[in-house]
Design a protein around this motif. Structure first.
Motif, PDB file in Angstrom:
ATOM      1  N   TYR A   1       8.179 -26.209  43.264  1.00 32.70           N
ATOM      2  CA  TYR A   1       7.790 -26.038  41.870  1.00 32.70           C
ATOM      3  C   TYR A   1       8.898 -26.578  40.976  1.00 32.70           C
ATOM      4  N   GLU A   2       8.522 -26.947  39.754  1.00 31.39           N
ATOM      5  CA  GLU A   2       9.518 -27.378  38.777  1.00 31.39           C
ATOM      6  C   GLU A   2       9.291 -26.652  37.467  1.00 31.39           C
ATOM      7  N   LEU A   3      10.349 -26.023  36.977  1.00 28.36           N
ATOM      8  CA  LEU A   3      10.351 -25.438  35.642  1.00 28.36           C
ATOM      9  C   LEU A   3      10.946 -26.484  34.718  1.00 28.36           C
ATOM     10  N   LEU A   4      10.250 -26.811  33.649  1.00 36.08           N
ATOM     11  CA  LEU A   4      10.720 -27.803  32.688  1.00 36.08           C
ATOM     12  C   LEU A   4      10.930 -27.094  31.352  1.00 36.08           C
ATOM     13  N   PHE A   5      12.195 -26.958  30.978  1.00 36.35           N
ATOM     14  CA  PHE A   5      12.587 -26.257  29.757  1.00 36.35           C
ATOM     15  C   PHE A   5      12.811 -27.295  28.655  1.00 36.35           C
TER      16      PHE A   5
END
Length: 117
Positions: free
Chosen positions: A61-65
């Motif tokens: 998964y990737e969290l993009l802030f």
């Protein structure tokens, strides 16, 4: 709280980072897809988990802030474009785990991330 959670702390101002857009993507061999999009609350947290325990499956998964707009709104003097526009954090989650917490500590010029509790 079970599932995948996060919070953001603004190290430049010593406070939670409110109003930051976060996107969560799920990756597989061929591509990636948007799972959810949300915004941090006054405590720099999201109101509900990014993934509930039931939704969490093993994988990448990737969290993009979206941190650039946040610091612009805070009035931080930056070069154009800002040094940090978006912070991407890619993690591998195991579906059988009850909880993952991924805090982001950020300034306009750097960040740190870790697996919290």
């Amino acid at each position: 709280m079970n599932g995948l959670t996060t919070h953001i702390l603004d190290l430049a101002h010593g406070k939670p980072a409110a109003g930051v857009e976060i996107e969560l993507y799920r990756f597989n061999i061929a591509d990636h897809s948007l799972v959810t999009k949300t915004v941090t609350n006054a405590d720099g947290r999201v109101d509900t988990p990014l993934l509930s325990k039931a939704e969490m499956t093993t994988g990448e998964y990737e969290l993009l802030f979206h941190i650039g707009p946040y610091f612009t709104e805070q009035g931080v003097q930056q070069v154009e474009p800002p040094f940090l526009q978006k912070v991407a954090v890619r993690v591998h989650l195991l579906g059988e785990e009850d909880h993952y917490h991924v805090p982001l500590l950020v300034s306009p010029w750097g960040y740190q991330v870790y697996r919290g509790s």
